[in-house]
Design a protein around this motif. Sequence first.
Motif, PDB file in Angstrom:
ATOM      1  N   GLY A 235       0.805  -1.214   0.000  1.00  0.00           N
ATOM      2  CA  GLY A 235       0.000   0.000   0.000  1.00  0.00           C
ATOM      3  C   GLY A 235       0.840   1.266   0.000  1.00  0.00           C
ATOM      4  N   GLN A 236       2.015   1.201   0.603  1.00  0.00           N
ATOM      5  CA  GLN A 236       2.863   2.392   0.634  1.00  0.00           C
ATOM      6  C   GLN A 236       3.330   2.756  -0.776  1.00  0.00           C
ATOM      7  OE1 GLN A 236       3.892   4.350   3.505  1.00  0.00           O
ATOM      8  NE2 GLN A 236       2.028   3.327   4.151  1.00  0.00           N
TER       9      GLN A 236
ATOM     10  N   ALA B 268       0.186   4.067  -2.676  1.00  0.00           N
ATOM     11  CA  ALA B 268      -0.221   5.419  -2.305  1.00  0.00           C
ATOM     12  C   ALA B 268       0.724   6.439  -2.930  1.00  0.00           C
ATOM     13  CB  ALA B 268      -0.231   5.562  -0.787  1.00  0.00           C
TER      14      ALA B 268
ATOM     15  N   ALA C 171      -0.091   6.606  -6.613  1.00  0.00           N
ATOM     16  CA  ALA C 171      -1.365   7.269  -6.875  1.00  0.00           C
ATOM     17  C   ALA C 171      -1.240   8.781  -6.731  1.00  0.00           C
ATOM     18  CB  ALA C 171      -2.440   6.736  -5.928  1.00  0.00           C
ATOM     19  N   LEU C 172      -0.297   9.231  -5.895  1.00  0.00           N
ATOM     20  CA  LEU C 172      -0.110  10.674  -5.732  1.00  0.00           C
ATOM     21  C   LEU C 172       0.723  11.256  -6.867  1.00  0.00           C
ATOM     22  CD1 LEU C 172       0.515  10.928  -1.901  1.00  0.00           C
ATOM     23  CD2 LEU C 172      -1.349  11.989  -3.171  1.00  0.00           C
ATOM     24  N   GLY C 173       1.260  10.390  -7.716  1.00  0.00           N
ATOM     25  CA  GLY C 173       2.010  10.884  -8.859  1.00  0.00           C
ATOM     26  C   GLY C 173       3.488  11.086  -8.587  1.00  0.00           C
TER      27      GLY C 173
ATOM     28  N   ARG D 103      -8.619   0.594 -10.214  1.00  0.00           N
ATOM     29  CA  ARG D 103      -7.167   0.754 -10.204  1.00  0.00           C
ATOM     30  C   ARG D 103      -6.602   0.850 -11.619  1.00  0.00           C
ATOM     31  NH1 ARG D 103      -4.585  -1.203  -5.481  1.00  0.00           N
ATOM     32  NH2 ARG D 103      -3.171  -2.424  -6.726  1.00  0.00           N
TER      33      ARG D 103
ATOM     34  N   ASN E 280      -6.279   4.783 -12.697  1.00  0.00           N
ATOM     35  CA  ASN E 280      -5.037   5.557 -12.516  1.00  0.00           C
ATOM     36  C   ASN E 280      -3.805   4.679 -12.737  1.00  0.00           C
ATOM     37  OD1 ASN E 280      -5.110   4.054 -10.199  1.00  0.00           O
ATOM     38  ND2 ASN E 280      -4.682   5.763  -8.819  1.00  0.00           N
TER      39      ASN E 280
ATOM     40  N   LEU F  18      -2.733   1.901 -11.581  1.00  0.00           N
ATOM     41  CA  LEU F  18      -2.032   1.065 -10.610  1.00  0.00           C
ATOM     42  C   LEU F  18      -2.012  -0.362 -11.138  1.00  0.00           C
ATOM     43  CD1 LEU F  18      -3.237   2.296  -7.086  1.00  0.00           C
ATOM     44  CD2 LEU F  18      -1.090   2.756  -8.247  1.00  0.00           C
ATOM     45  N   GLU F  19      -3.010  -0.655 -11.985  1.00  0.00           N
ATOM     46  CA  GLU F  19      -3.010  -1.913 -12.730  1.00  0.00           C
ATOM     47  C   GLU F  19      -3.086  -1.569 -14.212  1.00  0.00           C
ATOM     48  OE1 GLU F  19      -2.667  -4.700 -11.248  1.00  0.00           O
ATOM     49  OE2 GLU F  19      -3.346  -4.311  -9.192  1.00  0.00           O
TER      50      GLU F  19
ATOM     51  N   ASP G 142       2.071  10.276 -15.731  1.00  0.00           N
ATOM     52  CA  ASP G 142       2.254  11.367 -14.766  1.00  0.00           C
ATOM     53  C   ASP G 142       1.059  12.310 -14.788  1.00  0.00           C
ATOM     54  OD1 ASP G 142       4.576  10.416 -13.927  1.00  0.00           O
ATOM     55  OD2 ASP G 142       5.852  11.805 -15.048  1.00  0.00           O
TER      56      ASP G 142
ATOM     57  N   ARG H  11      -2.041  10.705 -13.162  1.00  0.00           N
ATOM     58  CA  ARG H  11      -1.981  10.548 -11.705  1.00  0.00           C
ATOM     59  C   ARG H  11      -2.095  11.885 -10.993  1.00  0.00           C
ATOM     60  NH1 ARG H  11       2.212   5.558 -11.193  1.00  0.00           N
ATOM     61  NH2 ARG H  11       0.668   3.962 -11.691  1.00  0.00           N
TER      62      ARG H  11
ATOM     63  N   MET I  33      -6.758   9.115  -5.160  1.00  0.00           N
ATOM     64  CA  MET I  33      -7.275   7.799  -4.781  1.00  0.00           C
ATOM     65  C   MET I  33      -7.248   7.621  -3.266  1.00  0.00           C
ATOM     66  SD  MET I  33      -6.489   4.162  -6.427  1.00  0.00           S
ATOM     67  CE  MET I  33      -7.612   2.821  -6.153  1.00  0.00           C
TER      68      MET I  33
ATOM     69  N   PHE J 199      -7.725   4.617  -0.319  1.00  0.00           N
ATOM     70  CA  PHE J 199      -7.669   3.152  -0.227  1.00  0.00           C
ATOM     71  C   PHE J 199      -8.428   2.650   0.996  1.00  0.00           C
ATOM     72  CE2 PHE J 199      -3.935   4.727  -2.351  1.00  0.00           C
ATOM     73  CZ  PHE J 199      -3.730   3.858  -3.400  1.00  0.00           C
TER      74      PHE J 199
ATOM     75  N   ASN K 109      -3.362   3.765   3.895  1.00  0.00           N
ATOM     76  CA  ASN K 109      -2.054   3.921   3.271  1.00  0.00           C
ATOM     77  C   ASN K 109      -1.455   5.307   3.475  1.00  0.00           C
ATOM     78  OD1 ASN K 109      -2.303   1.353   2.417  1.00  0.00           O
ATOM     79  ND2 ASN K 109      -2.737   1.832   0.284  1.00  0.00           N
TER      80      ASN K 109
ATOM     81  N   ALA L  13      -5.355  13.348  -0.745  1.00  0.00           N
ATOM     82  CA  ALA L  13      -5.647  13.236  -2.174  1.00  0.00           C
ATOM     83  C   ALA L  13      -6.150  14.573  -2.721  1.00  0.00           C
ATOM     84  CB  ALA L  13      -6.676  12.142  -2.412  1.00  0.00           C
TER      85      ALA L  13
END
Lengths: 384, 264
Positions: A278-279, A282, A285-287, B66, B69, B71-72, B94, B97, B102, B104, B108, B171
């Motif tokens: 998850g780290q 995260a 996801a924040l870019g 997911r 964005n 992540l998958e 970039d 995102r 996001m 979770f 996280n 976020a």
Amino acid sequence: MSDTAAEATVPRPAQESAIGPRRPPLLAVGPVAWARANLFSSWLSTAVTLALIYLIVRWAMGFVDWAFVNAIWSVPVVNGQAQTQACRALNGAGACWAVVTEKHRFMLFGTYPYEEHWRPALCVLLFIGLYIVSAMRRFWRKELAYIWIGTLTLIGVLMWGGVFGLSYVPQERWGGLVITLILATFGIALAFPLSILVALGRRSRLPAIKALCVLYVELIRGVPLISLLFMASVMFPLFLPEGINIDKLLRAQVAIILFAAAYLAEVVRGGLQALPRGQYEAADALGLSYWQKTGFIILPQALRLVIPPLVNTFIGMFKDTSLVLIIGIFDLLTAGKTAIIEPAWQGFGIEIYVTIGLIYFIFCFAMSRYSQGLEAELNRHRVR
Amino acid sequence: MSATMDTAAHLSSAARTDGPPAILMDKVNKWYGALHVLRDINLSVAQGERVVVCGPSGSGKSTMIRCINRLEQHQEGRIVVDNIELTDDLRSLDAIRREVGMVFQSFNLFPHLTILENCTLAPIWVRRMPKKEAEALAMEYLTRVKIPEQANKYPGQLSGGQQQRVAIARALCMKPKIMLFDEPTSALDPEMIKEVLDTMVMLADTGMTMICVTHEMGFARQVADRVVFMDRGEIVESGVPEQLFNDPKTERLKTFLSQILRGH
Ligand SMILES: Nc1ncnc2c1ncn2[C@@H]1O[C@H](COP(=O)(O)OP(=O)(O)OP(=O)(O)O)[C@@H](O)[C@H]1O
Ligand SMILES: [Mg+2]
């Protein structure tokens, strides 16, 4: 009257107000209780405790007699020859610290020119100062890198000389504690960043980088440090073109760095694996970019987790530098061994080794204590 | 007649159907090894639209959002987010995102950073915002999620509900155009669920485009413009909450709803 009213409106746990917090039973706390519970809980344990106390006291008294009461601290020197008859007459009943008094300069500085000993001495102090400054979190800023570069340059200038009116001293004549500190400091300072790169590389998605890192770690770990040092000192020069000669100390240093980095990389990798996925997600996801994610999120957490095994490896490495004696580099231990080759001092190895052991212990113990403090401080965020 | 027509008719005033969709998924397929987890997913989310995704465990809800964005990674089909097509190109990644926030299930948060640092890290390093400005912005959002006084604590010192609200604030500090929520209340004790849902309702009121995986039917009824029901990697049914919940058309949704109701 008012009491009952208050109790009626403010319901309180009945027990707390009626009895108040109770202290634990007296027997359960304090050193006496501890001793009773742990040392004298039964006849057998009482007997073992008493027997051990007797042995410890006997040994301690014997040691005090040897190290202090019967010890000889200095001997007369006639015509440059130490007169060690008094020491030999002790027949082991007392320590002959005279050997340390007499040879400490050699142990600390090896064959460095005698009248220039202030230079390596200053270097040792510079190293210790560098450690102290680096240990203080207040100085954990970009400037610390400049302090390191400046100090190490200064140490190089002092040791080699040849400028600013300092006489040139070839590396072959360096020796003693400075060598140990040089090998350990450069070893840790360069192996640690290298190990982080290798550990990251081992988790890379690029197969080539990953394979390279795995190969490196497995190859180096599969070989004893001694054979690496031999390779560095004997085999490596064979592959060099004629006329090119790389300093022996430098070759040993590189071998130590490569060796330590392989071990450290596995320690760091352990920390990386301990982080929940998850780290990473995260941060993604924040870019954050890969290096931002690694530098701000992943490494700070992963390294904190592995402070104990990291310092364990550092300490092991500090002591492993003594293996360079097999390729004829004069570190602290080699210098100590050499000091007692002289016929007058033959047979006084114990005193020398105890002293050298003490020096190693001081550095390693300081590292250990410091790391415990650092660990507690850096992991404060985990305490509620 | 069809579900899509119903949906369009019930779009909230906040959702704008005229502009290009905020998210477009076109025949998206994804496999984990041999496991086909997303099957021909077609989903278009208008700007300002609030979509709730529900479905049984393992139906691919997490995987679907997911993919939005990245992540998958999906293997077939097209995903366009905010007019940017998701490809292997790092620059598009970039950009997306930066626009998609996001939240979770397991919060996280970064445990070694304070709440404030959690919120300012990405604005400072990704948006290149000056530190002072980022901190002011973070305090503004922390105030909005009602925990400004915790700014200098570490995540481990907060309750689960507080941590999840921080995660939402974190976020939002990136000023995203789209917010994704993956079961944001599933890891919370019942008494904390409400505070997080309230925060999300407040966010919905600002007109944010949201996709939220959740089984909180009350929340879905209150804010969702559309509910999407997934099962075994497919979108089985979709429509406005009342229609979907009160008048399920498929057996699968009926079974699912009865299970949900029994569970609560
Ligand atoms: N990294 C992965 N590798 C292999 N299979 C995976 C992976 N992630 C998810 N899956 C599988 O893909 C399917 C869909 O998973 P997903 O997490 O999207 O379901 P979900 O609808 O979010 O379920 P839940 O309600 O339990 O969160 C599941 O069968 C899951 O086992
Ligand atoms: Mg899920």
